[in-house]
Write a protein that holds these residues in place. Structure first.
Motif, PDB file in Angstrom:
ATOM      1  N   LEU A  25       0.825  -1.209   0.000  1.00  0.00           N
ATOM      2  CA  LEU A  25       0.000   0.000   0.000  1.00  0.00           C
ATOM      3  C   LEU A  25       0.859   1.259   0.000  1.00  0.00           C
ATOM      4  N   GLN A  33      -6.916  -2.158  -6.196  1.00  0.00           N
ATOM      5  CA  GLN A  33      -8.308  -2.344  -5.812  1.00  0.00           C
ATOM      6  C   GLN A  33      -8.456  -3.477  -4.803  1.00  0.00           C
ATOM      7  N   VAL A 110     -10.286  -0.594  -0.641  1.00  0.00           N
ATOM      8  CA  VAL A 110      -9.412  -1.705  -1.019  1.00  0.00           C
ATOM      9  C   VAL A 110      -9.954  -3.009  -0.437  1.00  0.00           C
TER      10      VAL A 110
END
Length: 353
Positions: A25, A33, A110
């Motif tokens: 991240l 996604q 996410v």
């Protein structure tokens, strides 16, 4: 226009889920996604950790299996097959995922990505061919139990289950005569394509309809080599279309991922993708339904060339990925892969969030 989404296929060589989530991240802001837990520890060897679930007499001889008795094949029951352990790993990682989301490290849009090998791949990889038909329904039941446990304990709107289909691809290539190793010969006698699709459909029926699914179509990554090099994407498109045309699958598929070899920046490789039938799939999603595994370590120029050729060859947008998971990638190459993924993409616009 640069792609704006990146798929991390599954495995990542870190020490645990927290490290994987945080590293991915941070390295790929606004580009993911979904995020996997990295398949760390004993899961890092793909299906290898499942070998111990089977009785020794059922395992392939080269994997430590014992010889079959002379007086006929043994019989098996569900008690002979140990639980897969995929559900326990997923729930442990999901607890870390939700903790990091509460800390705003995991963005709210996410998804939590679970990669599962198909039972067909596990059986083909581990079981004596003459026992595969007897073992398959029992192992499928263990996988079904794992799925039930996962979907009962993870919020469905947080979840995407990606089926990793490797030996399905080698079975199709064997059927075309491009692979000759008998290990890749399907152990069932019906139509190869239909038999493979039927098996995936059975698995997807077990997953509630509001849970998203995805597919990683794989040519293998043993010592960073494919079992056979794809001629082009035509076989992948044929298999993907057969899967996506089924009502239990197409309407909730979030993505299809497929490999692009490092030396294939030619239009001929991508041309069959024009026939990929994405229309009507997951129409509520604004994310790409196709990820191309065209990112290769230490090759940003080549990656950009492959993107350029793909964009000029196919009629829809796509995201990018590596060919396979990173679990067996040398640690010194991981930084290169993540940096290339960032440099050749842009962040998703607000309409994707």
């Amino acid at each position: 226009m640069a792609p704006n989404e990146v798929l991390m296929v599954g495995s990542v060589p870190e020490t645990g889920p927290q490290e994987v989530f945080c590293r991915l991240l941070a390295a790929l802001p606004g580009r993911l996604q979904a995020v996997p837990d990295g398949e760390t520890g004993e899961r890092s060897n793909y299906i290898g950790w499942q070998l111990q679930r089977f009785p020794r007499v059922a395992r392939r001889n080269e994997l430590g299996g014992t010889p079959l008795p002379e007086l006929g094949s043994p019989t098996f029951s569900l008690e002979d097959i140990e639980p897969t352990g995929y559900d326990e790993a997923a729930l442990s990682s999901y607890a870390e995922f939700t903790r990091l989301r509460q800390q705003k490290i995991v963005p709210p849009d996410v998804l939590f990505q679970i990669g599962l090998p198909s039972p067909y791949s596990v059986i083909t990889g581990h079981i004596k061919p003459e026992l595969a038909i007897a073992i398959e329904p029992l192992y499928e039941q263990r996988v079904a139990e794992s799925i039930d446990h996962i979907v009962a304990n993870i919020h469905h709107n947080d979840l995407v289950i990606q089926w990793d289909l490797c030996f399905e691809i080698t079975a199709l290539e064997f059927n075309q005569g491009r692979l000759t190793d008998k290990r890749h010969q399907p152990y069932f006698s019906t139509s190869v394509l239909q038999g493979l699709v039927d098996r995936v459909v059975r698995l997807c029926k077990r997953i509630p309809g509001d849970v998203k699914i995805a597919f990683h179509l794989c040519y293998g990554d043993l010592r960073h080599k494919h079992f056979v090099e794809p001629e082009d994407t035509s076989l992948l498109v044929e298999f993907a279309n057969a899967l996506l045309s089924h009502e239990r699958i197409g309407s909730r598929t979030l993505w299809i991922h497929l490999p692009v070899p490092k030396d294939r920046s030619d239009a001929e490789y991508f041309a069959p993708l024009a026939g990929l039938k994405l229309n009507g799939l997951d129409s509520g999603s604004k994310s790409p339904l196709l990820y191309l595994g065209l990112v290769h370590a230490n090759d940003e120029a080549g990656t950009r060339k492959r993107i350029e050729t793909a964009q000029s060859s196919i009629p829809f947008t796509f995201g990018i990925a590596t060919e396979c998971g990173l679990g067996r990638t040398p640690l010194e190459e991981i930084g290169s892969v993540l940096q290339i993924c960032k440099d050749v993409t842009t962040e998703r616009s607000s309409e994707h969030l």
